[in-house]
Design a protein around this motif. Structure first.
Motif, PDB file in Angstrom:
ATOM      1  N   ASN A  94       0.878  -1.171   0.000  1.00 29.84           N
ATOM      2  CA  ASN A  94       0.000   0.000   0.000  1.00 29.84           C
ATOM      3  C   ASN A  94       0.924   1.232   0.000  1.00 29.84           C
ATOM      4  N   GLY A  95       1.488   1.500  -1.158  1.00 25.88           N
ATOM      5  CA  GLY A  95       2.576   2.473  -1.267  1.00 25.88           C
ATOM      6  C   GLY A  95       3.886   1.781  -0.927  1.00 25.88           C
ATOM      7  N   SER A  96       5.013   2.344  -1.372  1.00 23.73           N
ATOM      8  CA  SER A  96       6.282   1.700  -1.014  1.00 23.73           C
ATOM      9  C   SER A  96       6.624   1.945   0.446  1.00 23.73           C
ATOM     10  N   ASP A  97       6.015   2.958   1.068  1.00 21.22           N
ATOM     11  CA  ASP A  97       6.179   3.116   2.519  1.00 21.22           C
ATOM     12  C   ASP A  97       5.833   1.813   3.246  1.00 21.22           C
ATOM     13  N   GLU A  98       4.749   1.172   2.810  1.00 23.35           N
ATOM     14  CA  GLU A  98       4.351  -0.064   3.489  1.00 23.35           C
ATOM     15  C   GLU A  98       5.362  -1.179   3.245  1.00 23.35           C
ATOM     16  N   SER A 120      18.584  11.500   3.430  1.00 21.98           N
ATOM     17  CA  SER A 120      17.849  10.710   2.458  1.00 21.98           C
ATOM     18  C   SER A 120      16.387  10.686   2.878  1.00 21.98           C
ATOM     19  N   PHE A 121      15.634   9.729   2.353  1.00 19.84           N
ATOM     20  CA  PHE A 121      14.197   9.653   2.601  1.00 19.84           C
ATOM     21  C   PHE A 121      13.938   9.421   4.098  1.00 19.84           C
ATOM     22  N   VAL A 122      13.175  10.320   4.732  1.00 15.31           N
ATOM     23  CA  VAL A 122      13.033  10.275   6.192  1.00 15.31           C
ATOM     24  C   VAL A 122      12.310   9.026   6.687  1.00 15.31           C
ATOM     25  N   ASN A 169      18.326   9.925  -5.167  1.00 16.77           N
ATOM     26  CA  ASN A 169      18.083  10.173  -3.749  1.00 16.77           C
ATOM     27  C   ASN A 169      17.080  11.317  -3.549  1.00 16.77           C
ATOM     28  N   ASN A 170      16.247  11.171  -2.538  1.00 16.78           N
ATOM     29  CA  ASN A 170      15.361  12.238  -2.062  1.00 16.78           C
ATOM     30  C   ASN A 170      15.885  12.656  -0.698  1.00 16.78           C
ATOM     31  N   PRO A 171      16.137  13.907  -0.403  1.00 21.03           N
ATOM     32  CA  PRO A 171      15.731  15.103  -1.127  1.00 21.03           C
ATOM     33  C   PRO A 171      16.833  15.739  -1.989  1.00 21.03           C
ATOM     34  N   VAL A 199      17.403  -1.008  -3.287  1.00 17.06           N
ATOM     35  CA  VAL A 199      17.543   0.177  -4.124  1.00 17.06           C
ATOM     36  C   VAL A 199      16.126   0.726  -4.343  1.00 17.06           C
ATOM     37  N   ASP A 200      15.881   1.906  -3.784  1.00 15.13           N
ATOM     38  CA  ASP A 200      14.552   2.530  -3.804  1.00 15.13           C
ATOM     39  C   ASP A 200      14.463   3.423  -5.043  1.00 15.13           C
ATOM     40  N   GLU A 201      13.753   2.929  -6.040  1.00 21.69           N
ATOM     41  CA  GLU A 201      13.679   3.644  -7.324  1.00 21.69           C
ATOM     42  C   GLU A 201      12.357   4.395  -7.480  1.00 21.69           C
ATOM     43  N   ALA A 202      11.985   5.142  -6.452  1.00 29.06           N
ATOM     44  CA  ALA A 202      10.725   5.898  -6.482  1.00 29.06           C
ATOM     45  C   ALA A 202      10.692   6.893  -7.651  1.00 29.06           C
ATOM     46  N   TYR A 203      11.870   7.403  -8.061  1.00 25.66           N
ATOM     47  CA  TYR A 203      11.936   8.432  -9.111  1.00 25.66           C
ATOM     48  C   TYR A 203      12.443   7.879 -10.432  1.00 25.66           C
ATOM     49  N   HIS A 204      12.316   6.581 -10.606  1.00 28.20           N
ATOM     50  CA  HIS A 204      12.835   5.917 -11.797  1.00 28.20           C
ATOM     51  C   HIS A 204      12.375   6.576 -13.095  1.00 28.20           C
ATOM     52  N   ARG A 225       9.879  -0.010  -6.211  1.00 31.88           N
ATOM     53  CA  ARG A 225       9.293   1.004  -7.102  1.00 31.88           C
ATOM     54  C   ARG A 225       7.959   1.448  -6.507  1.00 31.88           C
ATOM     55  N   THR A 226       7.455   2.566  -6.987  1.00 34.06           N
ATOM     56  CA  THR A 226       6.143   3.049  -6.568  1.00 34.06           C
ATOM     57  C   THR A 226       5.470   3.706  -7.765  1.00 34.06           C
ATOM     58  N   LEU A 227       4.157   3.694  -7.808  1.00 31.56           N
ATOM     59  CA  LEU A 227       3.441   4.424  -8.853  1.00 31.56           C
ATOM     60  C   LEU A 227       3.148   5.858  -8.412  1.00 31.56           C
ATOM     61  N   SER A 228       3.536   6.213  -7.188  1.00 31.63           N
ATOM     62  CA  SER A 228       3.161   7.513  -6.631  1.00 31.63           C
ATOM     63  C   SER A 228       3.713   8.677  -7.437  1.00 31.63           C
ATOM     64  N   LYS A 229       5.012   8.701  -7.686  1.00 29.73           N
ATOM     65  CA  LYS A 229       5.628   9.853  -8.324  1.00 29.73           C
ATOM     66  C   LYS A 229       5.278   9.890  -9.811  1.00 29.73           C
ATOM     67  N   LEU A 230       4.833   8.750 -10.324  1.00 27.19           N
ATOM     68  CA  LEU A 230       4.452   8.624 -11.724  1.00 27.19           C
ATOM     69  C   LEU A 230       3.086   9.228 -12.003  1.00 27.19           C
ATOM     70  N   LEU A 235      -3.518   6.572  -5.123  1.00 25.39           N
ATOM     71  CA  LEU A 235      -3.937   5.172  -5.219  1.00 25.39           C
ATOM     72  C   LEU A 235      -3.234   4.301  -4.184  1.00 25.39           C
ATOM     73  N   ARG A 236      -2.022   4.615  -3.832  1.00 15.51           N
ATOM     74  CA  ARG A 236      -1.173   3.881  -2.909  1.00 15.51           C
ATOM     75  C   ARG A 236      -0.787   2.509  -3.459  1.00 15.51           C
ATOM     76  N   LEU A 237       0.245   2.483  -4.259  1.00 19.38           N
ATOM     77  CA  LEU A 237       0.732   1.196  -4.762  1.00 19.38           C
ATOM     78  C   LEU A 237       2.244   1.240  -4.965  1.00 19.38           C
TER      79      LEU A 237
HETATM   80  C1  LIG Z   1       7.995   9.270  -2.139  1.00 17.91           C
HETATM   81  C2  LIG Z   1       9.013   8.242  -1.817  1.00 17.91           C
HETATM   82  C3  LIG Z   1       8.651   6.951  -1.419  1.00 17.91           C
HETATM   83  C4  LIG Z   1       7.278   6.572  -0.973  1.00 17.91           C
HETATM   84  O1  LIG Z   1       6.355   6.417  -1.913  1.00 17.91           O
HETATM   85  P1  LIG Z   1       4.923   5.777  -1.659  1.00 17.91           P
HETATM   86  O2  LIG Z   1       4.910   4.653  -2.620  1.00 17.91           O
HETATM   87  O3  LIG Z   1       3.990   6.864  -2.010  1.00 17.91           O
HETATM   88  O4  LIG Z   1       4.781   5.304  -0.254  1.00 17.91           O
HETATM   89  C5  LIG Z   1       9.661   6.016  -1.224  1.00 17.91           C
HETATM   90  N1  LIG Z   1      10.946   6.346  -1.376  1.00 17.91           N
HETATM   91  C6  LIG Z   1      11.336   7.567  -1.737  1.00 17.91           C
HETATM   92  C7  LIG Z   1      12.774   7.869  -1.881  1.00 17.91           C
HETATM   93  C8  LIG Z   1      10.377   8.559  -1.945  1.00 17.91           C
HETATM   94  O5  LIG Z   1      10.784   9.804  -2.234  1.00 17.91           O
END
Ligand SMILES: *Cc1c(COP(=O)(O)O)cnc(C)c1O
Length: 368
Positions: A94-98, A120-122, A169-171, A199-204, A225-230, A235-237
């Motif tokens: 339910n999001g990559s946070d989960e 990095s990501f908090v 990396n975020n931020p 390897v967290d590819e949220a911004y792939h 990966r996450t669909l959030s930034k896309l 939706l949370r996936l």
């Molecule tokens: C936004 C972000 C996530 C979390 O994304 P969700 O799928 O919305 O939970 C994970 N990692 C990084 C680095 C992010 O910036």
């Protein structure tokens, strides 16, 4: 000890000390009436025809039934769209946070360490605390690249069960050196109890670089990966890809119905038209380049290179500039105070061209 029977004892004393010591939940600022450029959301909505199909799908969805606990159809769609290599398995969150939380719950042996570079990501740090893991943050080098010596020394000293590397990396927005990530994967694998590297590819979508195709080379490597930034943040996936045996273990931690009926059905439909999201990502990338160039021309602003859908920049008085931009109707993120290395740093998510113009004008007006 308090002698009264029904009063005096704080009911919250039943909770874990490390939870009670936390300052509060993740803070989300009020954005009502503001142009929202603070959370790396995709500023573009979906096209009308796709919206209508989603409406039809939602009205037909069996929300009286539990969702498919294995998300079979959705997993097949994700495999095809995200090029998950054959032979690798995925687990959905339910999001990559989960997914970060699932990994931490699975790895939280007494004393187990979660390691990440900083800043990095908090959520890496927050979730480590919530799950009772020891958190180790390793400072990035001055240019926000990974500090090879410091990372390898920390891995040798702390033997992390989990190492998270956001790529980009975020931020900070930069991509870490791929060879060093490989060395980190090998070094953690060698540690006595082994260790997983995520390897967290949220911004792939905005980076064009990935470890996905290389999963088979490193048995302890996982790609998230996450669909959030896309474009589907609401939706949370999210998903985690890796070796089948390893993913099967992580899957035991997942609650059976963590991805709802509507999320599954809508994501399948949107993925059928993934070219829409790809085109939006391309527009965001070209705007990122335009905004970066405009920022570089402003006196008193220093930008950092970005491979994501946001730009980190430095000003002389971040608090004042942030407030000035907000007064002019644009919400960005003030990172001043979040980490020593981010003093007087602000982060702006890339919006539509008119939104970016409003941001640039608000910034210029707020600098004096
Ligand atoms: C936004 C972000 C996530 C979390 O994304 P969700 O799928 O919305 O939970 C994970 N990692 C990084 C680095 C992010 O910036």
């Amino acid at each position: 000890m308090n002698s009264r029977e029904n009063s005096g004892v704080d009911p919250a004393s039943a909770l874990r000390d490390e939870i009670r010591a936390l300052p509060g939940g993740y803070h989300v600022p009020d954005s009502a009436g503001l142009i929202k450029l603070d959370a790396m959301e995709n500023p573009y909505g979906l096209p009308q025809d796709l919206k209508r199909r989603i409406a039809a799908i939602a009205s037909e969805a069996a929300i009286n039934r539990y969702p498919d606990a294995q998300s079979r159809e959705l997993k097949a769609a994700l495999r095809a769209t995200l090029a998950i290599p054959p032979g690798q398995e995925i687990v959905l969150g339910n999001g990559s946070d989960e997914i970060i939380q699932m990994l931490a719950m699975a790895a939280a042996k007494p004393g187990a360490v979660l390691l990440a570079p900083e800043p990095s990501f908090v959520m890496f740090r927050i979730i480590a605390r919530l799950t009772g893991m020891q958190y180790v943050g390793v400072p990035l080098a001055d240019d926000f690249s990974l500090d090879r010596g410091a990372m390898l020394a920390a891995i040798a000293a702390h033997r992390p069960a989990l190492t998270f590397l956001a790529y980009p990396n975020n931020p900070t927005g930069n991509l870490f050196d791929a060879h060093l990530i490989e060395d980190i994967a090998r070094a953690t694998q060698k540690a006595e109890q082994g260790g997983l590297v995520v390897v967290d590819e949220a911004y792939h979508a905005f980076a064009g670089r990935s470890f996905m195709s290389r999963l088979g080379e490193f048995p302890n490597l996982l790609v998230m990966r996450t669909l959030s930034k896309l474009g589907l943040a609401g939706l949370r996936l999210g998903l985690l890809a890796g070796a089948p045996d390893l993913i099967a273990e992580i899957d035991k931690v997942r609650l059976p119905y963590n991805v709802g009926v509507l999320t599954q059905a809508v994501a399948v439909e949107v993925l059928r038209q993934a070219d829409v999201l790809d085109a939006q990502a391309a527009a965001i990338i070209s705007e990122r380049e335009r905004v970066a160039q405009a920022l570089q021309q402003i006196d008193g602003v220093r930008t950092y290179p970005s491979f994501a859908n946001f730009i980190l920049f430095h000003v002389r008085d971040a608090k004042r500039v942030f407030a000035g931009i907000r007064e002019r109707g644009v919400l960005i993120k003030n990172l001043d105070g979040s980490h020593l290395r981010l003093a007087d740093c602000l982060r702006v998510s890339i919006g539509t061209p008119p939104q970016n113009d409003l941001f640039l004008a608000a910034l210029k007006a707020s600098l004096h």
